[in-house]
Design an enzyme around this catalytic site. Structure first.
Site, short mmCIF file in Angstrom:
data_model
loop_
_atom_site.label_atom_id
_atom_site.label_comp_id
_atom_site.label_asym_id
_atom_site.label_seq_id
_atom_site.Cartn_x
_atom_site.Cartn_y
_atom_site.Cartn_z
N ASP B 9 32.95 34.42 30.04
CA ASP B 9 34.10 34.74 30.89
C ASP B 9 33.77 36.03 31.64
OD1 ASP B 9 36.54 35.15 32.05
OD2 ASP B 9 37.61 35.62 30.19
N THR B 13 36.58 43.37 34.98
CA THR B 13 36.62 44.47 34.02
C THR B 13 35.85 44.16 32.75
OG1 THR B 13 38.83 44.97 34.87
CG2 THR B 13 38.21 46.01 32.79
N ASN B 14 36.11 42.99 32.16
CA ASN B 14 35.48 42.63 30.89
C ASN B 14 34.55 41.43 31.04
OD1 ASN B 14 36.80 44.57 29.14
ND2 ASN B 14 38.69 43.41 29.50
N ASN B 108 35.56 28.28 38.49
CA ASN B 108 36.40 29.48 38.59
C ASN B 108 37.21 29.69 37.32
OD1 ASN B 108 39.28 28.69 38.95
ND2 ASN B 108 38.46 27.57 40.70
N ASP B 109 37.62 30.92 37.12
CA ASP B 109 38.26 31.31 35.86
C ASP B 109 39.57 30.57 35.61
OD1 ASP B 109 39.34 32.65 38.02
OD2 ASP B 109 38.75 34.64 37.31
N GLU B 158 44.07 25.17 43.79
CA GLU B 158 44.10 26.44 44.56
C GLU B 158 45.48 26.66 45.19
OE1 GLU B 158 41.83 28.76 44.85
OE2 GLU B 158 40.13 27.80 43.88
N GLU B 180 50.68 32.91 47.02
CA GLU B 180 50.08 34.12 46.46
C GLU B 180 50.62 35.38 47.10
OE1 GLU B 180 45.98 34.14 45.33
OE2 GLU B 180 45.65 36.13 46.15
#
Lengths: 306, 306
Positions: B9, B13-14, B108-109, B158, B180
């Site tokens: 993943d 950030t992580n 994609n995540d 999407e 969005e």
């Protein structure tokens, strides 16, 4: 070996019945006026009589009905469609099953047409097909690997109720600013009447626009802009391998399609532009009856089924 | 017997990596800072080193990566994600395949998290699951019978780019009036800043609203109204058996959910009201890494795959 299936396309004006093979070949077709003004008993009596004739000739496996909504496809009940006056919670599959002794399934006409176009029409061979009918109303059906996606509550494909403009117009049943109220044939007709006092149907507005009448061109531009937004919303939700457009409005397709395709691009992610396949339906008025027959091959399992 | 899969993943950030069984059991997890400011070479070097350690311990069948978009999941290329600075058309699956000698897939995540929630989380056992992540942006993934619907151009789910208000606001990439730009955490933050000069993130606005601050309540009402329209548009397109909501904004779910569910009903067909199942995601931050591992079990067949 091909199986024989019986499809019934119950419309407000015409009642079509046909024997269709599981390979989509239309073997025999009967078309009569629905005479919907004479009420459901009369229509169902005619339907059964014609079915009996067709069943005597061939060993028919099952019967599928495509009908206008609203209906309950799980229970096989026609609720109260505006263009079938007097029909009010008619358990049509049960009635036909008892009269004819066959498995009977029911679904809405857009889902039936979607199945036919996906299996044998413009969507043939595509992994996923979204069919839209743009007519008096706007409906649709989503086919994935030749399977009708019915949805948890049998409401998949009901894109007429999609919100594309929060400002309106209002509608007695649909959402404020729904796709149907902004981009259907009825919307074209309403705008024609409001803006330039045109008396004709959507076709008249399209013809005037084609001939360069400015107000008509503006109406077409407005309507196609909303339709393009609706189509792009479908693409960004399921990204189908093809979008197939049918229904009365698409009879003006030679004029509409180039304008529409250009507008759809305006509302797609850059990487999707010119990559989304959008085509006109190819089976014409036979999509309904062929698709109705194909409904029998789908996994209906609700109560009330034959 | 359970197979071992490796999920990656890759976040801004992580960076999480985990060995997961095909039954969804997380066997071993490694979490480090991505250090995305140090560029792709550094990140990929760390990724390969950790993978090598995990591969030495167990017989891992394949590697799946969930990453922020935009990306090309067919070619296995990360394009130019805003939160991975310096990444520009990085062929990540090819690099990992060459370094590690395993089949590698990339998506994609949001699609990865959707797979995990459908298989082992809030959507477990449901025929069709639409997962939405509401965070800095809005993304989603559609799972049908445990299969990720990728779409013709890998753009299914999407929904952040869905048009819900033609009047705006504008956005450099997304549609004017996209979901969005109207209903993400970023939208809450922007409205907070514009309307009442709030400096904090979406969480601050929600906290103020929860405590009865009127302007904050109005912002939440506006945002949830757009979110409800977006959800109803998804329902009227595919009518999923469950809609699962994840992402940072849903950390305020105890406050948001009752308000949101009521609003969604306002935009549904009458027969759908109170019948659409909408739940919070249940796997938390582990959805991404579990889902990344599950990507390896999906039918990717594009060029550039390992």
């Amino acid at each position: 070996m091909d199986k024989y299936l019986l499809g019934i396309d119950l419309g407000g004006t015409n009642l079509r019945m046909a024997v269709v093979t599981s390979e989509g070949n239309l073997i025999e077709e009967v078309k009569v006026k629905t005479e919907s003004d004479k009420g459901p008993k009369h229509v169902i009596h005619n339907m059964i009589t014609i079915c009996e004739g067709l069943l005597q000739k061939r060993n028919i496996e099952a019967i599928g009905i495509g009908a206008p909504g609203p209906l309950d496809s799980k229970q096989g009940i026609i609720l109260n469609p505006p263009n079938l006056p007097g029909w009010d919670e008619v358990p049509l599959t049960l009635i036909l099953k008892e009269a004819l002794g066959k498995k009977v399934v029911l679904d809405n006409d857009a889902n039936a047409a979607a199945l036919a176009e996906a299996a044998f029409g413009a969507g043939k061979g595509k992994e996923s097909v979204f069919y839209m009918t743009i007519s008096t109303g706007i409906g649709g059906g989503y086919i994935y690997r030749n399977q009708l996606i019915q949805g948890a509550n049998f409401c998949a494909g009901e894109v007429g109720n999609m919100v594309v403009n929060p400002d309106g117009p209002p509608h007695p049943i649909l959402n404020v600013g729904s796709l149907e109220s902004l981009a259907s044939g009825t919307a074209v007709h309403r705008l024609g009447k409001e803006k330039v006092g045109m008396a004709g149907d959507a076709g008249v507005v399209f013809t005037l626009a084609m001939n360069g009448q400015q107000e008509a061109e503006e109406i077409v531009d407005t309507v196609l802009t909303y339709l393009a937004k609706g189509i792009s919303n479908i693409v960004h939700t399921i990204d189908p391998h093809i979008i197939v457009l049918g229904g009365g409005v698409m009879q003006s397709n030679e004029y509409i399609m180039p304008l529409l395709l250009e507008k759809v691009n305006d509302y797609l992610y850059p990487q999707l532009r010119n990559k989304v396949q959008i085509e006109c339906a190819s089976l014409g008025t036979k999509a309904g009856v062929i698709g109705a027959a194909l409904l029998t091959q789908q996994g209906y399992s609700g109560k009330g089924r034959g």
